[in-house]
Design a protein around this motif. Structure first.
Motif, short mmCIF file in Angstrom:
data_model
loop_
_atom_site.label_atom_id
_atom_site.label_comp_id
_atom_site.label_asym_id
_atom_site.label_seq_id
_atom_site.Cartn_x
_atom_site.Cartn_y
_atom_site.Cartn_z
N UNK A 177 10.93 74.09 13.46
CA UNK A 177 11.26 72.64 13.97
C UNK A 177 12.79 73.05 14.49
N UNK A 178 13.09 71.49 15.62
CA UNK A 178 14.44 71.50 16.20
C UNK A 178 14.23 69.76 16.19
N UNK A 179 15.41 69.41 15.48
CA UNK A 179 15.16 68.21 14.49
C UNK A 179 16.51 68.02 15.45
N UNK A 180 16.87 66.01 15.81
CA UNK A 180 18.02 65.74 16.05
C UNK A 180 19.05 65.62 15.19
N UNK A 181 20.02 66.32 14.62
CA UNK A 181 20.67 66.26 13.27
C UNK A 181 21.18 64.74 13.84
N UNK A 182 22.31 64.53 14.40
CA UNK A 182 22.51 62.89 14.26
C UNK A 182 21.09 62.31 14.16
N UNK A 183 20.39 62.04 15.23
CA UNK A 183 19.30 60.79 14.54
C UNK A 183 19.20 60.80 13.13
N UNK A 184 18.73 62.21 12.49
CA UNK A 184 18.80 62.08 10.93
C UNK A 184 19.46 61.45 10.15
N UNK A 185 20.22 61.91 10.41
CA UNK A 185 21.81 61.42 9.67
C UNK A 185 21.91 60.18 10.19
N UNK A 186 21.38 59.54 10.86
CA UNK A 186 21.57 58.25 11.02
C UNK A 186 21.24 57.37 10.92
N UNK A 187 19.64 57.90 10.23
CA UNK A 187 18.35 57.73 9.26
C UNK A 187 18.55 57.78 7.83
N UNK A 188 19.97 58.74 7.30
CA UNK A 188 19.34 58.53 6.40
C UNK A 188 18.89 59.99 5.72
N UNK A 189 17.91 60.72 7.19
CA UNK A 189 17.33 62.15 6.59
C UNK A 189 18.05 63.25 5.86
N UNK A 190 17.60 63.62 4.88
CA UNK A 190 18.66 64.86 4.64
C UNK A 190 18.45 66.25 5.60
N UNK A 191 19.24 66.89 5.84
CA UNK A 191 19.57 68.47 5.96
C UNK A 191 19.35 69.18 5.17
N UNK A 192 18.14 70.30 5.31
CA UNK A 192 17.99 71.51 4.40
C UNK A 192 17.88 72.89 5.82
N UNK A 193 17.43 73.52 5.42
CA UNK A 193 16.93 74.78 5.85
C UNK A 193 15.45 74.75 6.36
N UNK A 194 14.56 74.26 5.00
CA UNK A 194 13.03 73.73 4.83
C UNK A 194 12.53 73.11 4.59
N UNK A 195 11.40 72.37 5.51
CA UNK A 195 11.13 71.05 5.22
C UNK A 195 9.30 71.08 4.72
N UNK A 196 8.45 71.08 4.11
CA UNK A 196 7.40 70.55 4.42
C UNK A 196 6.91 69.47 5.10
#
Length: 532
Positions: A177-196
């Motif tokens: 999965x490619x995630x927009x890190x800047x967007x994730x941080x802006x909405x409070x989504x955790x930065x992890x090595x794996x996601x369900x």
């Protein structure tokens, strides 16, 4: 292999990420010189994906010219795409109209039928002696030797994904999965090595609600096509979603009817109906969904190809089009099932097989085998991956390969449609894929090479023997009229299930009932002949 597995290996743009990993072929073994020096020019016709429509693969660039001059051939290429690859080759082979050479997406039921009817060439019994470097690669693929036993000879030359850098056993697939890190941080989504899978849906909902990139109506929280969407939601939860399998009780069952598959379909349906998944995902052609993330910049995430050989292309494109630092604004992670485990059947160490028209002349066959043998040597493989010696690379004082290519100075990538060598890629005759070399490619940022190793290792670490399974060769090679009739385009059918109206579980149960007339005979056969 399934249509998804074909993925592993990217579009022509990937070729800019070529590598110099030490090749396990013995560079001291010369290719068949009597063929290499042949004075009679031959015309080869070939069909494959990853080609550029209308490009001159004989002398359209200096690399193509190097090969056509060295081996004295003209190459007439038919460029197939991901959507028509399987069907067009199937039609051509069955009608006896296939080109001299083709790269075939191996599907065992079809392959067995082709061999049975004499529709593809059987290689001469002494081919391994005549082309020893190809034989070394062949031995690493697992599929090659296994099919040789089944068919009583060699009809398919699988192309090895890895030679010296096999990242795990069983072998994991490439997408992450490619995630927009800047967007994730802006909405409070955790930065992890794996996601369900459900966590990916949570991220998509946050992006949809808050639009941190100020994209507006163009926002696509999760950009996918049909194949990658099914892979993300269904396959990440159901190891055998598109296959039969041997259960713990020793009996064979059908993965399409498993509760794991239903779990994945429910998540797939939730993502689609909530607007997290791009509403037109099923109309996206080829692998164009990735461009919403790294070119158009209006996607919050995409589940997409992510081997080392692809990452530099993707990161470079992201930076060029969004003007943002990809290392600061892209987060890469692996996707697990809801049980926290990685799910997949062994990918098998090959992608695409080289086949020949049974009527190909000896001159043409031997010429192309010599190309394959040369490219399986260290020098040939380096040229195929890095360009021309003393122009794009050289040997340093220690005998190690040193890159001479400077993309910034050149103003273009090494390969790909807009690169220095558009012809660069598998179409010039490779049995070793670029995935292996990319781990050691000095033209690729070390951070990306390390990231790729981490992504592969994580999948192996998070898989269990039950969720990340080794290949069952008895099942893989089982063939019968009933098994051939039971071929299903699971990707399209699962996409249909979640886009039609009604309760997803009810739709799934009706679908199972509709398939039982072709599924039950296979289950009966497997349980009577293979079960213990």
């Amino acid at each position: 292999m399934t249509k998804l597995r074909k993925l592993v290996c990217l579009g022509t743009a990937v070729f800019i990420m070529l590598s110099i990993a030490a090749c396990s072929s013995d560079s001291g073994n010369k290719s068949d010189q009597k063929n290499t020096d042949s004075s009679m020019r031959v015309k080869l016709t070939m069909a494959s994906v990853q080609g550029i429509e209308g490009f001159n693969y004989t002398n359209g660039d200096a690399l193509a010219k190097y090969y056509s001059d060295k081996f004295n051939y003209d190459l007439d290429m038919t460029a197939l795409n991901w959507d028509n690859w399987n069907e067009r080759l199937r039609i051509w082979i069955n009608s006896g109209d296939m080109p001299d050479i083709a790269v075939y997406n191996y599907i065992h039921a079809d392959a067995a039928s082709f061999v049975e009817q004499g529709l593809i060439k059987k290689l001469p019994d002494d081919w391994k002696t005549r082309w020893p470097n190809v034989a070394k690669v062949y031995s690493k693929t697992s599929l090659g030797p296994q099919m040789e036993k089944v068919f009583g000879g060699t009809y398919f030359i699988p192309r090895a994904r890895f030679m010296t850098n096999l990242p795990g056993d069983p072998l994991s697939n490439h997408p992450s999965i490619f995630i927009r890190k800047d967007w994730a941080e802006a909405v409070g989504f955790p930065i992890k090595s794996t996601y369900t899978t459900s966590e990916i849906i949570q991220y998509g909902n946050l992006i949809k609600q808050k639009d941190p990139g100020k994209v507006g109506d163009k926002l696509i929280p999760l950009a996918e096509n049909t194949n990658h969407a099914v892979d993300l939601f269904v396959a990440r939860n159901s190891t055998h979603f598109n296959n039969f399998y041997k259960d713990k009780d020793g009996k064979y069952k059908w993965g399409g009817a498993s509760e794991d598959t239903l779990r994945g379909l429910k998540l797939f349906s939730e993502a689609y109906r909530s607007g997290v998944l791009g509403k037109d995902f099923f109309t996206v052609k080829n692998e164009e969904h990735g461009s919403y993330f790294n070119v158009k910049g209006n996607a919050g995430a995409t589940f997409f190809q992510a081997p080392t050989s692809a990452l530099r292309v993707y990161y470079d494109d992201f930076q060029a089009n969004t003007k943002l630092d990809p290392f600061q604004n892209i987060h890469m992670a692996n996707v697990m099932g809801e049980d926290g485990n990685y799910h997949q059947e062994d990918l098998i160490n090959f992608w695409g097989t080289i086949i020949f028209n049974p009527k190909i002349s000896d001159d043409k066959f031997e010429r192309y085998m010599s190309v394959l043998d040369y490219n399986a040597t260290q020098e040939g493989n380096t040229i195929a991956n890095m360009g021309l010696k003393e122009v794009d690379w050289t040997y340093d004082s220690n005998g190690q390969v040193k890159s001479l290519f400077d993309q910034a100075k050149e103003g273009k990538p090494l390969g790909g449609a807009t690169g220095k060598y558009p012809a660069m890629g598998y179409l010039l005759g490779s049995t070793i894929l670029f995935d292996d070399f990319a781990f050691d490619n000095p033209n690729t940022d070390q951070r990306l090479r390390d990231l790729s190793k981490q992504l592969y290792a994580e999948k192996t670490k998070k898989g269990t023997p039950d969720t990340f399974t080794k290949v069952n060769w008895d099942l893989y090679t089982y063939d019968s009229p009933s098994k051939r009739r039971a071929q299903i385009d699971y990707y399209t059918e699962y996409a249909n299930l979640i886009t039609i109206q009604g309760d997803i579980e009810a739709n799934w149960k009706k679908w199972i009932d509709s398939k039982m007339p072709i599924i039950k005979p296979v289950l009966d056969e497997l349980n009577s002949k293979l079960a213990k």
